[in-house]
Design an enzyme around this catalytic site. Structure first.
Site, PDB file in Angstrom:
ATOM      1  N   LYS A  76      39.166  28.654   7.834  1.00  0.00           N
ATOM      2  CA  LYS A  76      39.188  28.654   9.294  1.00  0.00           C
ATOM      3  C   LYS A  76      37.842  29.071   9.882  1.00  0.00           C
ATOM      4  O   LYS A  76      37.491  28.655  10.985  1.00  0.00           O
ATOM      5  CB  LYS A  76      40.271  29.606   9.813  1.00  0.00           C
ATOM      6  CG  LYS A  76      41.663  29.472   9.216  1.00  0.00           C
ATOM      7  CD  LYS A  76      42.358  28.208   9.610  1.00  0.00           C
ATOM      8  CE  LYS A  76      43.872  28.203   9.494  1.00  0.00           C
ATOM      9  NZ  LYS A  76      44.457  28.210   8.160  1.00  0.00           N
TER      10      LYS A  76
HETATM   11  C1  LIG Z   1      45.464  27.457   7.600  1.00  0.00           C
HETATM   12  C2  LIG Z   1      45.541  27.429   6.120  1.00  0.00           C
HETATM   13  C3  LIG Z   1      46.067  26.330   5.441  1.00  0.00           C
HETATM   14  C4  LIG Z   1      46.669  25.159   6.161  1.00  0.00           C
HETATM   15  O1  LIG Z   1      45.713  24.441   6.873  1.00  0.00           O
HETATM   16  P1  LIG Z   1      46.159  23.383   7.984  1.00  0.00           P
HETATM   17  O2  LIG Z   1      44.898  22.933   8.614  1.00  0.00           O
HETATM   18  O3  LIG Z   1      47.038  24.118   8.932  1.00  0.00           O
HETATM   19  O4  LIG Z   1      46.889  22.302   7.269  1.00  0.00           O
HETATM   20  C5  LIG Z   1      46.022  26.334   4.060  1.00  0.00           C
HETATM   21  N1  LIG Z   1      45.520  27.378   3.370  1.00  0.00           N
HETATM   22  C6  LIG Z   1      45.015  28.457   3.992  1.00  0.00           C
HETATM   23  C7  LIG Z   1      44.494  29.585   3.183  1.00  0.00           C
HETATM   24  C8  LIG Z   1      45.002  28.519   5.375  1.00  0.00           C
HETATM   25  O5  LIG Z   1      44.480  29.589   5.985  1.00  0.00           O
END
Ligand SMILES: *Cc1c(COP(=O)(O)O)cnc(C)c1O
Length: 470
Positions: free
Chosen positions: A112
């Site tokens: 993120k």
């Molecule tokens: C947010 C997240 C996901 C999922 O990602 P999306 O974009 O919502 O599909 C997978 N793994 C981790 C560690 C995350 O933080």
């Protein structure tokens, strides 16, 4: 570049407009009016660029009209300078076919950060132009919250309200949010699931007493991956990995641990832009709505089962709407009707056009907790790599696919293993250490408020603390 809503009736906006708006006023998600496309020659010329410069090349067509190339360059260098690895998203080899794209070298140890470190700076840049104030309201299954808070803590003109499902995020995840004591940061623990929290956030965006877009007092925006700017920033690392493995001459497959369908949709965007992606593997855990939708057309939400990969414990995948729109022929009125049906009954059937459009690029897999543990053990025993539970789901899905042995498969490593120490040490017998830059996370003071799982409680809490729009 202009952006249109997947539900067809909101006004088209430029990049600045969609970044500040988050969700479209008709309840849809913004998507570029058309996909910019690079030729093979243009892609070949990107090989070897530093990450921030690659980011400028990929994102310039999307930000045109709202940022000069020099402004974009400044923001990219600042955002990616905050990473602890000079390659920003380094590629690590497992075996002859399998690779790991490490997306967790940012300040809060999950992918993120790649998007949010940029988004925080975009907000600040755009708000300074109009001297306005922004109220960020978000729901997090763990990692979005800490990454968003890190990206905006202490920034002028921004307040952030972050909802997390009480007791359903790991201790590291919670502390990464609640130990940030900047006065513009408001953490809220909700008595409910992530989906409950996300539904409240969505409702606030269209509440006439709250959102300026509907006549209210606060300029409310999203940092969830419904915000287009996040997906845009994630397109870059698909290019970075593929270029290192021989694109555009060679095709590449990616396996993506998926929740809200944001990260993997960025891969779809990369393919629309000309990157030769053979397959996108959508890896889910037992919360498998996306696997059911892609394999049988059945998009129906069950109840959420908590797992060791909490960021994927999702039953309603917001960004799937973007795929349904684009792959299904871009008919906003028809999609608005289909989504109204889904919102009423929590179930819908994909159209034939949507299924065919999706199956051209996507394959899916549902990974059980036992299979996830197997993948963590394999990575540790055979490759000396400690991976987190989310990444393990992606890796297991990658290894279970029938894909030509000469085709590289890149699994996206979405979180650092130290974010989920209990699950990792249970599976591998090794305790992953937090990087030193996180310092004394476990000693720091925490601050958050607990609220009941009702919309009214959250609305009143935000209304009492947010700053009104200018
Ligand atoms: C947010 C997240 C996901 C999922 O990602 P999306 O974009 O919502 O599909 C997978 N793994 C981790 C560690 C995350 O933080």
């Amino acid at each position: 570049m202009k952006y249109i809503s997947t539900r067809g009736s909101a006004a088209a906006l430029d990049f600045e407009g969609v970044t500040l708006a988050g969700l479209a006023s008709d309840g849809g998600l913004y998507i570029p009016e058309s996909w910019p496309r690079f030729s093979d020659n243009e892609i070949a010329e990107m090989a070897g660029l530093p990450y921030a410069e690659l980011a400028v090349r990929i994102m310039a067509p999307f930000t045109a009209g709202s940022l000069t190339e020099e402004e974009l360059r400044g923001l990219c260098h600042a955002a990616y300078g905050s990473f602890a690895h000079d390659a920003v998203t380094p590629l690590v080899q497992f075996d002859q076919q399998h690779w790991l794209l490490e997306l967790f070298h940012g300040p809060t140890l999950a992918f993120k950060d790649v998007a949010l470190q940029l988004l925080g700076r975009l907000f600040e840049n755009f708000l300074s132009r109009s001297d306005d104030h922004l109220t960020i309201v978000g729901a997090t299954s763990g990692d979005t919250g800490s990454a968003a808070i890190d990206a905006v803590a202490g920034r002028e003109r921004i307040d952030i309200f972050m909802l997390h499902p009480e007791g359903r995020v790991s201790e590291v995840q919670r502390r990464q949010m609640t130990t940030v004591l900047a006065p513009n940061v408001h953490n809220i623990a909700i008595d409910g699931s992530f989906d409950d929290a996300q539904a409240m956030v969505k409702r606030m965006f269209t509440d006439p007493s709250m959102a300026t877009s509907h006549g209210g007092r606060f300029r409310i925006t999203a940092v969830n991956s419904i915000n287009w700017a996040r997906l845009m920033a994630q397109v870059v690392y698909y290019f970075a990995a593929a270029l290192q493995l021989g694109a555009p001459q060679r095709k590449i497959a990616f396996s993506v641990p998926t929740g809200n369908f944001g990260d993997v949709f960025a891969g779809y965007v990369a393919a629309q832009m000309g990157l030769p992606i053979e397959r996108l593997i959508v890896a889910t855990n037992v919360n498998d709505i996306l696997h059911r939708a892609l394999s049988s057309g059945d998009y129906s939400a069950g109840t959420v089962t908590p797992t060791a990969a909490p960021s994927m414990d999702i039953q309603v995948s917001s960004n799937f709407e973007r795929l349904l729109f684009d792959a299904g022929g871009r008919d906003g009125a028809a999609l608005a009707e289909q989504m109204r049906g889904f919102e009423a009954s929590k179930a819908m059937q994909l159209t034939n056009a949507q299924r065919e459009g999706a199956s051209a690029l996507f394959t899916s897999a549902r990974v059980t907790p036992e299979e996830m543990v197997k993948a963590m053990r394999w990575a540790s025993d055979h490759c000396g790599e400690i991976i987190d539970p989310h990444t393990a789901i992606g890796l297991y899905a990658a290894c279970s696919m029938e894909i030509d042995a000469a085709m590289p498969i890149v699994t996206l490593a979405t979180a650092h293993p130290a974010k989920f120490p209990d699950a990792v040490s249970e599976a591998t017998g090794q305790h992953p250490e937090l990087p030193a830059r996180l310092g004394n996370l476990f000693e720091r003071e925490e601050r958050f408020d607990s609220l009941p799982g009702t919309y009214e409680a959250v609305r009143d809490y935000v209304a009492q603390r947010a700053t009104e729009s200018a």
